[in-house]
Scaffold this active site. Structure first.
Site, PDB file in Angstrom:
ATOM      1  N   ASP A   1       0.828  -1.197   0.000  1.00  0.00           N
ATOM      2  CA  ASP A   1       0.000   0.000   0.000  1.00  0.00           C
ATOM      3  C   ASP A   1       0.870   1.257   0.000  1.00  0.00           C
ATOM      4  O   ASP A   1       2.090   1.170  -0.043  1.00  0.00           O
ATOM      5  CB  ASP A   1      -1.019  -0.027   1.144  1.00  0.00           C
ATOM      6  CG  ASP A   1      -0.394   0.100   2.527  1.00  0.00           C
ATOM      7  OD1 ASP A   1       0.745   0.602   2.656  1.00  0.00           O
ATOM      8  OD2 ASP A   1      -1.052  -0.288   3.500  1.00  0.00           O
TER       9      ASP A   1
ATOM     10  N   ASP B   1      -0.569  -0.915  11.578  1.00  0.00           N
ATOM     11  CA  ASP B   1      -1.061  -2.182  12.099  1.00  0.00           C
ATOM     12  C   ASP B   1      -2.123  -2.731  11.154  1.00  0.00           C
ATOM     13  O   ASP B   1      -3.181  -2.129  10.988  1.00  0.00           O
ATOM     14  CB  ASP B   1      -1.647  -1.987  13.496  1.00  0.00           C
ATOM     15  CG  ASP B   1      -2.026  -3.284  14.157  1.00  0.00           C
ATOM     16  OD1 ASP B   1      -2.548  -4.182  13.464  1.00  0.00           O
ATOM     17  OD2 ASP B   1      -1.803  -3.411  15.368  1.00  0.00           O
TER      18      ASP B   1
ATOM     19  N   LYS C   1      -5.254   1.925  -1.006  1.00  0.00           N
ATOM     20  CA  LYS C   1      -6.540   2.618  -1.017  1.00  0.00           C
ATOM     21  C   LYS C   1      -6.379   3.927  -0.262  1.00  0.00           C
ATOM     22  O   LYS C   1      -5.702   3.990   0.754  1.00  0.00           O
ATOM     23  CB  LYS C   1      -7.612   1.781  -0.320  1.00  0.00           C
ATOM     24  CG  LYS C   1      -7.868   0.450  -0.986  1.00  0.00           C
ATOM     25  CD  LYS C   1      -8.845  -0.367  -0.182  1.00  0.00           C
ATOM     26  CE  LYS C   1      -9.031  -1.726  -0.836  1.00  0.00           C
ATOM     27  NZ  LYS C   1      -9.850  -2.609  -0.025  1.00  0.00           N
TER      28      LYS C   1
ATOM     29  N   GLY D   1       0.976  -0.981   5.573  1.00  0.00           N
ATOM     30  CA  GLY D   1       1.457   0.064   6.438  1.00  0.00           C
ATOM     31  C   GLY D   1       0.690   0.076   7.749  1.00  0.00           C
ATOM     32  O   GLY D   1      -0.481  -0.259   7.792  1.00  0.00           O
TER      33      GLY D   1
END
Length: 122
Positions: free
Chosen positions: A37, A92, A59, A90
């Site tokens: 991501d 938690d 996203k 990225g």
């Protein structure tokens, strides 16, 4: 980090790759496919073997590079083909992402999934 294959899926907040755990570093280097991501730095992506395939699946508000269903199918199809798949997220992955949903989907399909701490410091 979530790493999946018939072997196992790996999530981290990755900026400086020097903070990676040794296991996360090894998993990233052994990936056949790494899905990542926008929070993953270019420095971290440079750790991936040159023969591996990198696929951006991030996203943001108002923009989704792929639907969650498509992402599930990508994870599943490559894992079923025997690829070592790493889903690098990225922060938690179980709080800020859909890591739990991705793990549940894969486990229901019979794919072994492992969550591997990505960094020693967050």
């Amino acid at each position: 980090m979530c790493s999946s294959s018939k072997e196992g899926v790996a999530a981290a907040r990755l900026g400086d790759p020097e903070f990676l755990t040794l296991k996360a570093y090894r998993v990233i280097q052994n990936a056949d496919l790494l899905l990542y991501d926008w929070l993953v730095s270019n420095d971290a992506l440079e750790l991936v073997d040159s023969g591996a395939r990198l696929l951006y699946v991030g996203k943001t508000a108002g923009y989704h590079s792929r639907t969650q269903e498509v992402l599930h199918e990508l994870l599943l199809s490559f894992a079923e083909a025997g690829a070592n798949v790493v889903r690098l997220k990225g922060r938690d992955p179980l709080v800020f992402g859909r890591g739990g949903e991705e793990m549940d989907f894969l486990r229901h399909q019979g794919i072994d999934v492992n969550v591997i701490p990505g960094t020693m410091i967050d």
